[in-house]
Design a protein around this motif. Structure first.
Motif, PDB file in Angstrom:
ATOM      1  N   PRO A   1     -22.396  -9.732 -10.608  1.00 45.64           N
ATOM      2  CA  PRO A   1     -21.417 -10.597  -9.940  1.00 45.64           C
ATOM      3  C   PRO A   1     -20.108  -9.860  -9.632  1.00 45.64           C
ATOM      4  O   PRO A   1     -19.709  -8.959 -10.369  1.00 45.64           O
ATOM      5  N   GLU A   2     -19.469 -10.250  -8.535  1.00 49.06           N
ATOM      6  CA  GLU A   2     -18.154  -9.710  -8.207  1.00 49.06           C
ATOM      7  C   GLU A   2     -17.110 -10.354  -9.114  1.00 49.06           C
ATOM      8  O   GLU A   2     -17.249 -11.501  -9.511  1.00 49.06           O
ATOM      9  N   ASP A   3     -16.064  -9.622  -9.395  1.00 51.59           N
ATOM     10  CA  ASP A   3     -14.956 -10.149 -10.181  1.00 51.59           C
ATOM     11  C   ASP A   3     -13.849 -10.574  -9.222  1.00 51.59           C
ATOM     12  O   ASP A   3     -12.888  -9.841  -8.977  1.00 51.59           O
ATOM     13  N   LEU A   4     -14.006 -11.779  -8.657  1.00 47.36           N
ATOM     14  CA  LEU A   4     -13.036 -12.261  -7.663  1.00 47.36           C
ATOM     15  C   LEU A   4     -11.660 -12.476  -8.260  1.00 47.36           C
ATOM     16  O   LEU A   4     -10.659 -12.436  -7.539  1.00 47.36           O
ATOM     17  N   GLU A   5     -11.581 -12.666  -9.567  1.00 47.12           N
ATOM     18  CA  GLU A   5     -10.275 -12.828 -10.217  1.00 47.12           C
ATOM     19  C   GLU A   5      -9.441 -11.557 -10.124  1.00 47.12           C
ATOM     20  O   GLU A   5      -8.219 -11.618 -10.220  1.00 47.12           O
ATOM     21  N   SER A   6     -10.084 -10.412  -9.941  1.00 43.06           N
ATOM     22  CA  SER A   6      -9.321  -9.178  -9.745  1.00 43.06           C
ATOM     23  C   SER A   6      -9.341  -8.714  -8.287  1.00 43.06           C
ATOM     24  O   SER A   6      -8.406  -8.050  -7.843  1.00 43.06           O
ATOM     25  N   ILE A   7     -10.369  -9.080  -7.524  1.00 40.85           N
ATOM     26  CA  ILE A   7     -10.440  -8.681  -6.112  1.00 40.85           C
ATOM     27  C   ILE A   7      -9.423  -9.459  -5.277  1.00 40.85           C
ATOM     28  O   ILE A   7      -8.669  -8.867  -4.490  1.00 40.85           O
ATOM     29  N   ASP A   8      -9.390 -10.766  -5.439  1.00 43.27           N
ATOM     30  CA  ASP A   8      -8.537 -11.598  -4.580  1.00 43.27           C
ATOM     31  C   ASP A   8      -7.045 -11.261  -4.692  1.00 43.27           C
ATOM     32  O   ASP A   8      -6.366 -11.173  -3.659  1.00 43.27           O
ATOM     33  N   PRO A   9      -6.490 -11.048  -5.891  1.00 44.93           N
ATOM     34  CA  PRO A   9      -5.074 -10.662  -5.949  1.00 44.93           C
ATOM     35  C   PRO A   9      -4.785  -9.331  -5.248  1.00 44.93           C
ATOM     36  O   PRO A   9      -3.729  -9.160  -4.641  1.00 44.93           O
ATOM     37  N   MET A  10      -5.733  -8.389  -5.310  1.00 43.83           N
ATOM     38  CA  MET A  10      -5.535  -7.118  -4.608  1.00 43.83           C
ATOM     39  C   MET A  10      -5.579  -7.329  -3.092  1.00 43.83           C
ATOM     40  O   MET A  10      -4.811  -6.714  -2.356  1.00 43.83           O
ATOM     41  N   CYS A  11      -6.451  -8.228  -2.640  1.00 47.04           N
ATOM     42  CA  CYS A  11      -6.496  -8.554  -1.212  1.00 47.04           C
ATOM     43  C   CYS A  11      -5.172  -9.173  -0.774  1.00 47.04           C
ATOM     44  O   CYS A  11      -4.678  -8.883   0.325  1.00 47.04           O
ATOM     45  N   GLU A  12      -4.598 -10.003  -1.622  1.00 45.01           N
ATOM     46  CA  GLU A  12      -3.290 -10.600  -1.318  1.00 45.01           C
ATOM     47  C   GLU A  12      -2.214  -9.521  -1.222  1.00 45.01           C
ATOM     48  O   GLU A  12      -1.343  -9.590  -0.349  1.00 45.01           O
TER      49      GLU A  12
END
Length: 164
Positions: free
Chosen positions: A20-31
Motif C-alpha cells: 500500500p502507498e503511504d498517502l499520509e506522507s505522500i499527500d503533504p509532500m504533494c502540497e
C-alpha cells in the motif's frame, strides 16, 4: 531502511509495487510541491509552462503531483520510477475526466532497485488511463541516468513547452 530514519520524499514500507502507498506522507509532500508551483505562478509563470519531474522516488512524487493535484501543468517526467499497483493516481484518473499532462518516462532494463517491469507497468497503466507517454528503455542502465536519457528529456521539455 529497516525502521531507521532517512531523508526521502515520502515513506515506503518496502520498495515494491504490491504494497500500500503511504498517502499520509505522500499527500503533504504533494502540497509542498504545490506551494512551490504557486510561487512560480505568483511570479508570472503560467501553469501550462511548468513541468514537474524527478528520479526514482522524486519521479513517483511528480506523478502524484501531476495527476492528482496539478493537472493544469505542462507535463511530467519520471526517471527510474514506478507507482504502486493500487496507486491513488490510477484511481483518481479512472474516476475523473480531468486533464492528463503528457509524460516522459525512462527506465534502465537492469535496474536492481526499481525493476524495469515496475516502470513499464506504470507506463502501461497510465496509458490505459488516458495519459500520453513517451517511454524510453535502456538495456544496460542500472538505477542511474545517462547522457542520452537527459538529452531526450531536454528535447521533450523543449517540445512540450513550445506546444503548450
Amino acid at each position: 531502511m529497516n525502521g531507521a530514519p532517512s531523508t526521502v520524499w515520502f515513506d515506503r514500507k518496502r520498495i515494491a509495487p504490491n504494497v500500500p502507498e503511504d498517502l499520509e506522507s505522500i499527500d503533504p509532500m504533494c502540497e509542498e510541491i504545490g506551494k512551490v508551483i504557486q510561487l512560480e505562478v505568483d511570479q508570472g509563470i503560467p501553469r501550462n509552462k511548468i513541468i514537474v519531474g524527478g528520479f526514482s522516488m522524486g519521479g513517483c512524487l511528480a506523478l502524484h503531483v501531476a495527476y492528482r493535484f496539478q493537472q493544469e501543468i505542462a507535463g511530467v517526467f519520471a526517471l527510474s520510477s514506478f507507482l504502486n499497483d493500487n496507486s491513488k493516481v490510477y484511481k483518481d484518473l479512472a474516476s475523473s475526466d480531468c486533464r492528463r499532462p503528457p509524460l516522459f518516462q525512462c527506465h534502465g532494463k537492469v535496474d536492481p532497485l526499481v525493476l524495469y517491469e515496475w516502470g513499464e507497468s506504470t507506463k502501461d497503466l497510465l496509458i490505459k488511463a488516458g495519459v500520453m507517454c513517451q517511454f524510453h528503455s535502456y538495456p544496460r542502465l542500472y538505477h542511474e541516468m545517462n547522457k542520452d536519457e537527459l538529452d531526450k528529456l531536454q528535447a521533450w521539455i523543449d517540445q512540450t513547452l513550445t506546444s503548450s
